[in-house]
Motif scaffolding. Sequence first.
Motif, PDB file in Angstrom:
ATOM      1  N   MET A   1       0.861  -1.196   0.000  1.00 33.35           N
ATOM      2  CA  MET A   1       0.000   0.000   0.000  1.00 33.35           C
ATOM      3  C   MET A   1       0.893   1.241   0.000  1.00 33.35           C
ATOM      4  SD  MET A   1      -3.266   0.306   2.440  1.00 33.35           S
ATOM      5  CE  MET A   1      -4.452   1.612   2.273  1.00 33.35           C
ATOM      6  N   ASN A   2       0.758   2.074  -0.987  1.00 37.79           N
ATOM      7  CA  ASN A   2       1.685   3.187  -1.131  1.00 37.79           C
ATOM      8  C   ASN A   2       1.051   4.545  -0.906  1.00 37.79           C
ATOM      9  OD1 ASN A   2       4.166   1.961  -1.546  1.00 37.79           O
ATOM     10  ND2 ASN A   2       3.616   1.450  -3.663  1.00 37.79           N
ATOM     11  N   ARG A   3       0.120   4.614   0.036  1.00 35.11           N
ATOM     12  CA  ARG A   3      -0.471   5.919   0.338  1.00 35.11           C
ATOM     13  C   ARG A   3       0.618   6.860   0.841  1.00 35.11           C
ATOM     14  NH1 ARG A   3      -4.122   4.797   5.025  1.00 35.11           N
ATOM     15  NH2 ARG A   3      -2.272   3.601   5.510  1.00 35.11           N
ATOM     16  N   PRO A   4       0.549   8.133   0.439  1.00 38.99           N
ATOM     17  CA  PRO A   4       1.524   9.076   0.982  1.00 38.99           C
ATOM     18  C   PRO A   4       1.244   9.309   2.470  1.00 38.99           C
ATOM     19  CG  PRO A   4      -0.150  10.246  -0.288  1.00 38.99           C
ATOM     20  CD  PRO A   4      -0.436   8.772  -0.458  1.00 38.99           C
ATOM     21  N   ASP A   5       2.298   9.501   3.255  1.00 46.49           N
ATOM     22  CA  ASP A   5       2.144   9.803   4.673  1.00 46.49           C
ATOM     23  C   ASP A   5       2.181  11.322   4.849  1.00 46.49           C
ATOM     24  OD1 ASP A   5       2.212  10.121   7.379  1.00 46.49           O
ATOM     25  OD2 ASP A   5       3.822   8.674   7.737  1.00 46.49           O
ATOM     26  N   LEU A   6       1.008  11.932   4.960  1.00 44.10           N
ATOM     27  CA  LEU A   6       0.935  13.396   5.055  1.00 44.10           C
ATOM     28  C   LEU A   6       1.334  13.922   6.424  1.00 44.10           C
ATOM     29  CD1 LEU A   6      -2.392  14.092   3.133  1.00 44.10           C
ATOM     30  CD2 LEU A   6      -0.045  14.272   2.320  1.00 44.10           C
ATOM     31  N   ASP A 148      -5.108  12.570  19.574  1.00 40.58           N
ATOM     32  CA  ASP A 148      -5.582  11.225  19.223  1.00 40.58           C
ATOM     33  C   ASP A 148      -5.185  10.886  17.794  1.00 40.58           C
ATOM     34  OD1 ASP A 148      -6.821  10.638  21.662  1.00 40.58           O
ATOM     35  OD2 ASP A 148      -8.641  11.696  21.070  1.00 40.58           O
ATOM     36  N   PHE A 149      -5.276  11.878  16.904  1.00 44.89           N
ATOM     37  CA  PHE A 149      -4.974  11.615  15.495  1.00 44.89           C
ATOM     38  C   PHE A 149      -3.558  11.089  15.317  1.00 44.89           C
ATOM     39  CE2 PHE A 149      -3.184  12.848  11.423  1.00 44.89           C
ATOM     40  CZ  PHE A 149      -4.022  12.165  10.565  1.00 44.89           C
ATOM     41  N   GLU A 150      -2.622  11.628  16.084  1.00 44.53           N
ATOM     42  CA  GLU A 150      -1.228  11.178  15.945  1.00 44.53           C
ATOM     43  C   GLU A 150      -1.155   9.667  16.119  1.00 44.53           C
ATOM     44  OE1 GLU A 150       2.971  10.327  16.770  1.00 44.53           O
ATOM     45  OE2 GLU A 150       1.265   9.878  18.046  1.00 44.53           O
ATOM     46  N   THR A 151      -1.838   9.168  17.155  1.00 46.80           N
ATOM     47  CA  THR A 151      -1.840   7.719  17.406  1.00 46.80           C
ATOM     48  C   THR A 151      -2.629   6.977  16.331  1.00 46.80           C
ATOM     49  OG1 THR A 151      -1.594   7.999  19.793  1.00 46.80           O
ATOM     50  CG2 THR A 151      -2.558   5.927  19.041  1.00 46.80           C
ATOM     51  N   TRP A 152      -3.815   7.489  15.995  1.00 45.75           N
ATOM     52  CA  TRP A 152      -4.656   6.784  15.029  1.00 45.75           C
ATOM     53  C   TRP A 152      -3.990   6.740  13.656  1.00 45.75           C
ATOM     54  CZ3 TRP A 152      -9.504  10.033  16.757  1.00 45.75           C
ATOM     55  CH2 TRP A 152      -9.853   9.625  18.052  1.00 45.75           C
ATOM     56  N   HIS A 153      -3.220   7.768  13.355  1.00 48.35           N
ATOM     57  CA  HIS A 153      -2.495   7.820  12.091  1.00 48.35           C
ATOM     58  C   HIS A 153      -1.346   6.812  12.113  1.00 48.35           C
ATOM     59  CE1 HIS A 153      -0.969   9.695   8.427  1.00 48.35           C
ATOM     60  NE2 HIS A 153       0.214   9.781   8.989  1.00 48.35           N
ATOM     61  N   VAL A 154      -0.481   6.925  13.104  1.00 48.56           N
ATOM     62  CA  VAL A 154       0.725   6.099  13.158  1.00 48.56           C
ATOM     63  C   VAL A 154       0.385   4.636  13.431  1.00 48.56           C
ATOM     64  CG1 VAL A 154       2.868   5.670  14.435  1.00 48.56           C
ATOM     65  CG2 VAL A 154       2.185   8.025  13.882  1.00 48.56           C
ATOM     66  N   GLU A 155      -0.492   4.403  14.405  1.00 48.01           N
ATOM     67  CA  GLU A 155      -0.719   3.024  14.860  1.00 48.01           C
ATOM     68  C   GLU A 155      -1.922   2.355  14.198  1.00 48.01           C
ATOM     69  OE1 GLU A 155      -0.245   2.245  19.042  1.00 48.01           O
ATOM     70  OE2 GLU A 155       1.141   3.914  19.323  1.00 48.01           O
ATOM     71  N   ASP A 156      -2.858   3.170  13.676  1.00 56.63           N
ATOM     72  CA  ASP A 156      -4.055   2.568  13.055  1.00 56.63           C
ATOM     73  C   ASP A 156      -4.131   2.808  11.549  1.00 56.63           C
ATOM     74  OD1 ASP A 156      -4.865   1.790  15.584  1.00 56.63           O
ATOM     75  OD2 ASP A 156      -6.230   3.470  15.864  1.00 56.63           O
ATOM     76  N   GLY A 157      -3.306   3.707  11.017  1.00 58.00           N
ATOM     77  CA  GLY A 157      -3.347   3.980   9.581  1.00 58.00           C
ATOM     78  C   GLY A 157      -4.498   4.876   9.153  1.00 58.00           C
ATOM     79  N   MET A 158      -4.927   5.794  10.017  1.00 61.55           N
ATOM     80  CA  MET A 158      -5.960   6.758   9.615  1.00 61.55           C
ATOM     81  C   MET A 158      -5.296   7.828   8.748  1.00 61.55           C
ATOM     82  SD  MET A 158      -8.477   9.135  11.981  1.00 61.55           S
ATOM     83  CE  MET A 158      -9.442   7.793  12.657  1.00 61.55           C
ATOM     84  N   PRO A 159      -5.729   7.973   7.474  1.00 59.40           N
ATOM     85  CA  PRO A 159      -4.952   8.822   6.562  1.00 59.40           C
ATOM     86  C   PRO A 159      -5.057  10.324   6.846  1.00 59.40           C
ATOM     87  CG  PRO A 159      -6.756   7.683   5.390  1.00 59.40           C
ATOM     88  CD  PRO A 159      -6.759   7.168   6.785  1.00 59.40           C
ATOM     89  N   ARG A 160      -6.260  10.835   7.064  1.00 58.83           N
ATOM     90  CA  ARG A 160      -6.442  12.285   7.146  1.00 58.83           C
ATOM     91  C   ARG A 160      -7.135  12.681   8.442  1.00 58.83           C
ATOM     92  NH1 ARG A 160      -5.465  14.176   1.657  1.00 58.83           N
ATOM     93  NH2 ARG A 160      -5.722  16.255   2.590  1.00 58.83           N
ATOM     94  N   MET A 161      -7.117  13.991   8.714  1.00 64.12           N
ATOM     95  CA  MET A 161      -7.832  14.519   9.886  1.00 64.12           C
ATOM     96  C   MET A 161      -9.289  14.749   9.500  1.00 64.12           C
ATOM     97  SD  MET A 161      -5.065  17.203  11.419  1.00 64.12           S
ATOM     98  CE  MET A 161      -3.354  16.722  11.749  1.00 64.12           C
ATOM     99  N   ASN A 274      -3.273   0.382   6.394  1.00 64.50           N
ATOM    100  CA  ASN A 274      -2.185  -0.181   7.189  1.00 64.50           C
ATOM    101  C   ASN A 274      -1.576   0.924   8.050  1.00 64.50           C
ATOM    102  OD1 ASN A 274      -2.418  -2.733   6.065  1.00 64.50           O
ATOM    103  ND2 ASN A 274      -1.053  -2.201   4.350  1.00 64.50           N
ATOM    104  N   PRO A 275      -1.186   0.579   9.268  1.00 62.06           N
ATOM    105  CA  PRO A 275      -0.564   1.587  10.135  1.00 62.06           C
ATOM    106  C   PRO A 275       0.663   2.216   9.454  1.00 62.06           C
ATOM    107  CG  PRO A 275      -1.116  -0.373  11.400  1.00 62.06           C
ATOM    108  CD  PRO A 275      -1.371  -0.707   9.952  1.00 62.06           C
ATOM    109  N   PHE A 276       0.818   3.531   9.593  1.00 61.72           N
ATOM    110  CA  PHE A 276       1.965   4.205   8.997  1.00 61.72           C
ATOM    111  C   PHE A 276       3.258   3.867   9.719  1.00 61.72           C
ATOM    112  CE2 PHE A 276      -1.564   6.633   7.245  1.00 61.72           C
ATOM    113  CZ  PHE A 276      -1.154   6.808   5.929  1.00 61.72           C
ATOM    114  N   SER A 277       3.145   3.250  10.903  1.00 62.35           N
ATOM    115  CA  SER A 277       4.342   2.836  11.644  1.00 62.35           C
ATOM    116  C   SER A 277       5.004   1.630  10.993  1.00 62.35           C
ATOM    117  CB  SER A 277       3.964   2.457  13.077  1.00 62.35           C
ATOM    118  OG  SER A 277       3.097   1.322  13.070  1.00 62.35           O
ATOM    119  N   GLY A 278       4.272   0.927  10.117  1.00 63.05           N
ATOM    120  CA  GLY A 278       4.793  -0.320   9.573  1.00 63.05           C
ATOM    121  C   GLY A 278       4.558  -1.521  10.478  1.00 63.05           C
ATOM    122  N   GLN A 279       4.033  -1.277  11.674  1.00 64.29           N
ATOM    123  CA  GLN A 279       3.742  -2.372  12.606  1.00 64.29           C
ATOM    124  C   GLN A 279       2.419  -3.032  12.232  1.00 64.29           C
ATOM    125  OE1 GLN A 279       5.757  -3.353  14.936  1.00 64.29           O
ATOM    126  NE2 GLN A 279       7.146  -1.633  15.300  1.00 64.29           N
TER     127      GLN A 279
END
Lengths: 290, 290
Positions: A1-6, A148-161, A274-279
């Motif tokens: 999955m190659n979504r950009p990490d904004l 919360d977004f920081e966690t949801w983005h990194v750990e849950d893969g939520m793309p945008r705010m 996918n989580p942006f952390s890669g985990q």
Amino acid sequence: MNRPDLYPSRCGAAPGITERLDPVVYARDWLRGPLNQSQVSAYDRDGFLLLENFFSAAEIAEFVLELERLRHDPQVRASEATITERSSQAVRSIFRVHEDSPVFTTLARDERLIDIARFLLDDEVYIHQSRLNYKPGFRGKEFYWHSDFETWHVEDGMPRMRALSMSITLTDNHSCNGPLLLIPGSHRHFVICAGETPAQHFKSSLKKQEYGVPDDASLTRLVEQGGIVEATGKAGSLIIFDCNAMHGSNGNITPFPRSNAFFVYNAVSNRVGNPFSGQAPRPGYICTRE
Amino acid sequence: MNRPDLYPSRCGAAPGITERLDPVVYARDWLRGPLNQSQVSAYDRDGFLLLENFFSAAEIAEFVLELERLRHDPQVRASEATITERSSQAVRSIFRVHEDSPVFTTLARDERLIDIARFLLDDEVYIHQSRLNYKPGFRGKEFYWHSDFETWHVEDGMPRMRALSMSITLTDNHSCNGPLLLIPGSHRHFVICAGETPAQHFKSSLKKQEYGVPDDASLTRLVEQGGIVEATGKAGSLIIFDCNAMHGSNGNITPFPRSNAFFVYNAVSNRVGNPFSGQAPRPGYICTRE
């Protein structure tokens, strides 16, 4: 999955502040919605909105009864979705109540809440996460500052705010029993956190956050700009806050517990990947994926 | 030494509440003193009194300068009279400042303070203990509920309730940065604490109290009777509180540190003897004996 990490964070870069790249209020016509003009403006400007007496005393009584039932139910206590305090084994949070409790399933689908979420996010919505937070009296521990977004983005893969939280207060929130603290205007900035995310971070982070923690200098800047607001008020208040609003709460040595029900509505167009952390993704009781 | 123990605590008995056996205001004529009638009545009734703007901005500036100097002085940091936070090594308290710092020696002898102490205790007074409390921003930890007298009685051998504390606020005290919390009327009750006192308890108790901790039921009763008052206000306030007033403070995640200078005046007729715990006395920097 190659979504950009904004919103890269915990990528080894130095901590710091970048700007938000997404709207806060997605509604195109602010005049046609369940909130009045000044409420929408306040939410847009501050990143949160406190509506007192949103629920009746009878509704709150029902929620509190269910809260107490769940807390004393041995099956619930034994569930992986129930988090205890580090030191005392007292219940700190119960997750996934929008599925596991009939009362809170109904509440999560309450049209009064859904309408506001749909309006602000201008999309259909679903529950990304739900939980009951107990902050017990005497020994309630702090929740440190976080977006919360920081966690949801990194750990849950939520793309945008494009998500928001609704907190329904089930006990009176005084300034002395560890009320929610919010930094007005902080939602317009994204605080990049230092460090990286260890595997299975959720197992400890729900008790005490150690990664995804904003640095002192960034917090100081945000507070200098916006100050700190305490979300105090009687039981039955609704606090709506943007997914990226910086918030936290102090501990609670008073005899007064501080409890709330907490629902996160995410826009369907903003489903997690996918989580942006890669985990590996966090378990389903923390982050809805179906 | 066979003095009777009028306030037994940590003697293995069950926790509970007994009554105070000593006056609060010892002055015989409430009309002749440095406080007005309503101030004396409030102190007698509540067990504390908050006087805003007691010190000028220039005075506070001088105290803060000295506070910062002491905090960064390597000799002071290395002193046994300096207590650091459990987790962060940040300075939590510096004791014996009425002897070790010229500025605070002068403040401890300030006639405005001494006159009030002499009046309320109706006796000559001396400094039983002095300290600077730093509650740093971000990671300031709570001080759990306690009666100072309970500790001074058990661990220092202070026979009667004839002492008071004066806290001079050196930073603004907001409700969100862990202000002093007081239970009005609690000073009229003595809370017997469970457990016994281990030897050298002071070494850990100054970081975190584990003995001499009031039980939940007693605290709940006191709060039901008197509620909780937050001692908030601008820097330069003077808070006078009875030695047996139940007090504590929540932690502090805000960027705003909370600092104060703290002097305990004891009546000379109430000089300390052997600790009622039977343990060796605490060091001189915590409890003046000469």
